[in-house]
Design a protein around this motif. Sequence first.
Motif, PDB file in Angstrom:
ATOM      1  N   TRP A 152       0.847  -1.198   0.000  1.00  0.00           N
ATOM      2  CA  TRP A 152       0.000   0.000   0.000  1.00  0.00           C
ATOM      3  C   TRP A 152       0.880   1.245   0.000  1.00  0.00           C
ATOM      4  O   TRP A 152       1.876   1.318   0.720  1.00  0.00           O
ATOM      5  CB  TRP A 152      -0.899  -0.058   1.236  1.00  0.00           C
ATOM      6  CG  TRP A 152      -1.878   1.045   1.404  1.00  0.00           C
ATOM      7  CD1 TRP A 152      -2.643   1.645   0.448  1.00  0.00           C
ATOM      8  CD2 TRP A 152      -2.233   1.665   2.645  1.00  0.00           C
ATOM      9  NE1 TRP A 152      -3.465   2.591   1.010  1.00  0.00           N
ATOM     10  CE2 TRP A 152      -3.228   2.630   2.354  1.00  0.00           C
ATOM     11  CE3 TRP A 152      -1.817   1.501   3.960  1.00  0.00           C
ATOM     12  CZ2 TRP A 152      -3.798   3.432   3.346  1.00  0.00           C
ATOM     13  CZ3 TRP A 152      -2.384   2.287   4.945  1.00  0.00           C
ATOM     14  CH2 TRP A 152      -3.359   3.240   4.638  1.00  0.00           C
ATOM     15  N   GLU A 153       0.474   2.267  -0.746  1.00  0.00           N
ATOM     16  CA  GLU A 153       1.333   3.432  -0.955  1.00  0.00           C
ATOM     17  C   GLU A 153       0.882   4.708  -0.250  1.00  0.00           C
ATOM     18  O   GLU A 153       1.676   5.610  -0.046  1.00  0.00           O
ATOM     19  CB  GLU A 153       1.511   3.742  -2.453  1.00  0.00           C
ATOM     20  CG  GLU A 153       0.475   3.155  -3.399  1.00  0.00           C
ATOM     21  CD  GLU A 153      -0.947   3.671  -3.259  1.00  0.00           C
ATOM     22  OE1 GLU A 153      -1.467   3.724  -2.125  1.00  0.00           O
ATOM     23  OE2 GLU A 153      -1.547   4.028  -4.271  1.00  0.00           O
ATOM     24  N   TRP A 154      -0.391   4.800   0.111  1.00  0.00           N
ATOM     25  CA  TRP A 154      -0.892   6.081   0.619  1.00  0.00           C
ATOM     26  C   TRP A 154      -0.258   6.446   1.951  1.00  0.00           C
ATOM     27  O   TRP A 154       0.152   7.586   2.168  1.00  0.00           O
ATOM     28  CB  TRP A 154      -2.421   6.029   0.750  1.00  0.00           C
ATOM     29  CG  TRP A 154      -2.999   7.298   1.289  1.00  0.00           C
ATOM     30  CD1 TRP A 154      -3.397   8.387   0.562  1.00  0.00           C
ATOM     31  CD2 TRP A 154      -3.217   7.626   2.673  1.00  0.00           C
ATOM     32  NE1 TRP A 154      -3.852   9.374   1.413  1.00  0.00           N
ATOM     33  CE2 TRP A 154      -3.750   8.945   2.709  1.00  0.00           C
ATOM     34  CE3 TRP A 154      -3.013   6.962   3.867  1.00  0.00           C
ATOM     35  CZ2 TRP A 154      -4.085   9.583   3.898  1.00  0.00           C
ATOM     36  CZ3 TRP A 154      -3.346   7.594   5.061  1.00  0.00           C
ATOM     37  CH2 TRP A 154      -3.876   8.895   5.063  1.00  0.00           C
ATOM     38  N   TRP A 155      -0.173   5.487   2.899  1.00  0.00           N
ATOM     39  CA  TRP A 155       0.345   5.800   4.234  1.00  0.00           C
ATOM     40  C   TRP A 155       1.785   6.296   4.156  1.00  0.00           C
ATOM     41  O   TRP A 155       2.168   7.238   4.839  1.00  0.00           O
ATOM     42  CB  TRP A 155       0.250   4.567   5.135  1.00  0.00           C
ATOM     43  CG  TRP A 155       0.494   4.857   6.593  1.00  0.00           C
ATOM     44  CD1 TRP A 155      -0.418   5.306   7.503  1.00  0.00           C
ATOM     45  CD2 TRP A 155       1.717   4.706   7.320  1.00  0.00           C
ATOM     46  NE1 TRP A 155       0.159   5.451   8.739  1.00  0.00           N
ATOM     47  CE2 TRP A 155       1.472   5.091   8.662  1.00  0.00           C
ATOM     48  CE3 TRP A 155       3.005   4.278   6.967  1.00  0.00           C
ATOM     49  CZ2 TRP A 155       2.457   5.064   9.639  1.00  0.00           C
ATOM     50  CZ3 TRP A 155       3.996   4.249   7.954  1.00  0.00           C
ATOM     51  CH2 TRP A 155       3.713   4.638   9.281  1.00  0.00           C
ATOM     52  N   ASN A 156       2.593   5.662   3.319  1.00  0.00           N
ATOM     53  CA  ASN A 156       3.995   6.072   3.201  1.00  0.00           C
ATOM     54  C   ASN A 156       4.205   7.168   2.157  1.00  0.00           C
ATOM     55  O   ASN A 156       5.340   7.550   1.867  1.00  0.00           O
ATOM     56  CB  ASN A 156       4.890   4.856   2.925  1.00  0.00           C
ATOM     57  CG  ASN A 156       4.478   4.122   1.659  1.00  0.00           C
ATOM     58  OD1 ASN A 156       4.726   4.566   0.546  1.00  0.00           O
ATOM     59  ND2 ASN A 156       3.829   2.960   1.818  1.00  0.00           N
ATOM     60  N   ASP A 157       3.083   7.688   1.623  1.00  0.00           N
ATOM     61  CA  ASP A 157       3.124   8.845   0.724  1.00  0.00           C
ATOM     62  C   ASP A 157       3.962   8.572  -0.533  1.00  0.00           C
ATOM     63  O   ASP A 157       4.680   9.453  -1.014  1.00  0.00           O
ATOM     64  CB  ASP A 157       3.642  10.078   1.479  1.00  0.00           C
ATOM     65  CG  ASP A 157       3.181  11.382   0.841  1.00  0.00           C
ATOM     66  OD1 ASP A 157       2.158  11.359   0.128  1.00  0.00           O
ATOM     67  OD2 ASP A 157       3.847  12.413   1.033  1.00  0.00           O
TER      68      ASP A 157
END
Length: 664
Positions: free
Chosen positions: A309-314
């Motif tokens: 997943w990419e959103w949390w780690n921007d």
Amino acid sequence: MKKTVILLVALLLVCNLTNAEKKYGISSPDGRLTAEITVGKQLSWSLAHDGEQLMGPSPVSITLDGGEQLGPDARVRQTRRKRIDQTVPSPFWISSQVRDHCNELQLSFWGDWGITFRLYDDGLAYRFHTTRKGSLTVVSEEARFRFMEDSPAWVPYVKEGLGGDQFQTSFENEYVHVPISQINRQRLAFLPLLADAADGWRILITEADLESYPGMYLTPDGDSPNTLRGVFPRVPAAVEQGGHNMLQMFVSKREEYIAKTTGTRSFPWRVCVVTDNDASLAASDMVYRLAAPSRLEDTSWIRPGKVAWEWWNDWNISGVDFKSGVNNDTYKYYIDFASENGIEYVILDEGWAVNLKADLMQVVPEIDIPELVAYARERGVGIILWAGYHAFDRDMEEVCRHYAEMGVKGFKVDFMDRDDQQLVDFIYRAAETAARYRLMLDFHGMYKPTGLSRTWPNVLNFEGVHGLEQVKFDWSQGIDMVTYDVTVPFIRMAAGPMDYTQGAMRNAARDCFSLIYSEPMSQGTRCRQLALYVVFNSPLNMLCDSPSEYMREPESLEFIASIPTVWDETRPLNGKVGEHVTVARRSGSDWYIGGITGWDGRETTVDLSFLPDGEYEMTLFRDGANAHRKGSDYKREMRDVKSGDTLKLYLAPGGGFAVKLRKK
């Protein structure tokens, strides 16, 4: 004259008999939990354990349009009792099968309606049912829960409410621990809610099989001390597009009723899970038992798993020759990472569709979804797409058909932030439509689960959780994820899976946490993050951090990447609400154990007597000697153990441990 007097006396006697209070009893299979249902001026129920009262008489009723009430002054037409003892398959759950074992009492009343009570060894449930032609308009429902004293409760208040409407909420909040008398009457509480009962007993209030009906909230009953009463959102009369990136529908006007529904139906179960052992709540399956059976004959295409997943780690990767962000190069990097580590899925979170259009057919020029799907397929990885609620709803059939034909495996649908009847109907339509196209769903921005994952097994996960994303935002009153983590398994998780999104590799001891949006960190230790993959129930489980961070931590990555997300067996080993919890889960012949604690460090002993006989290769992650100062400090140990051995471990403040046991 004498005949007239006799006739009048006879009529009075008949009336008195008709209106006299009648009581009906029901007990749990083990006979220890008993309920008394009273039919008379009010319809009510009470609950006791071994003769000790846990809940006092709690009135229930439904008011229909025209003022008709189902409950008061009811006349019993028929009673039916039965014993239920069946095994329910649960392939995407915390165990491969669930035993549904209870005693049931069904009261049918004149007027084509009735109520059913079920008593399990671990709780009570009841639901109304009607058998009428045409449709029904439900104006209100009375659901009261009367405790014997001013019991302390763990209360999840709604946030302020979008547009001042408390029924428009994200269902994300920490718990406030207060007596019922001190619950804020100006703020509603969403479900589940946990409260103390007599002599060490706790009662978890929630609901199950919520279909074509609004969700229930709780507030103190001003007319009755120590009582909580249900509150329900009315049906929207008008909605307006708005909210986050114009992806939500705000209710601007409501009707004067809570549901318009079919005349022949069963209403949602009102549920009280009863326990004197906190740990049991972390493995409760009552909501699953009460849910409607699966509507899918073939579930072979449904594949739970882990998600890069990419959103949390921007989208924050390093050591590459391209600028990371919402573009194909970045997602190919995530796909390669997933493929190399046996991670089943990559998600394209918000940003792949043109902003502010609420149109999932408009894709930004930097993204080529067919190319990414093909690239991922060649590497054994599936693609999941994020979707705002309104964008998904406005053209659901075409969206599902288009992306299923392309090879997309599912959607993460976000920002519903309501549970009135209109929104609940959307959830069921989405589940059914997605299933027809063999698409899995993860409902984010969502109310608590009520058993939908049994009815529609393609719905694998739900948010309704104050999850790890909260550490990315500025909270003026601060945030305490460590205490939340040792509270939520006993309350929200008792209702079903949680899309909490753990897996942070930057880990902060208590005084070292700071808010950094693009390089976020977790509160507590590294081993706590690993343990959450065991403690939390999450069939579609995110790896929230960047592939670049994971590749710098190969031992942690190997543990996370190899852990199952659904289980054959779950055993809660110990726990206390707000303090600590330890859970063991089995997949095949392998066992995993995860334990976490609050900000107080603690010593714990894990008794391995639950293991089947034999020797096991153990991999243990435990907090390092300096984890109280540097949260990422840990030790990995490998040795052989056998059934009956004990593990003595120290958990640092905000710490945890994680164990994998492979049978030799």
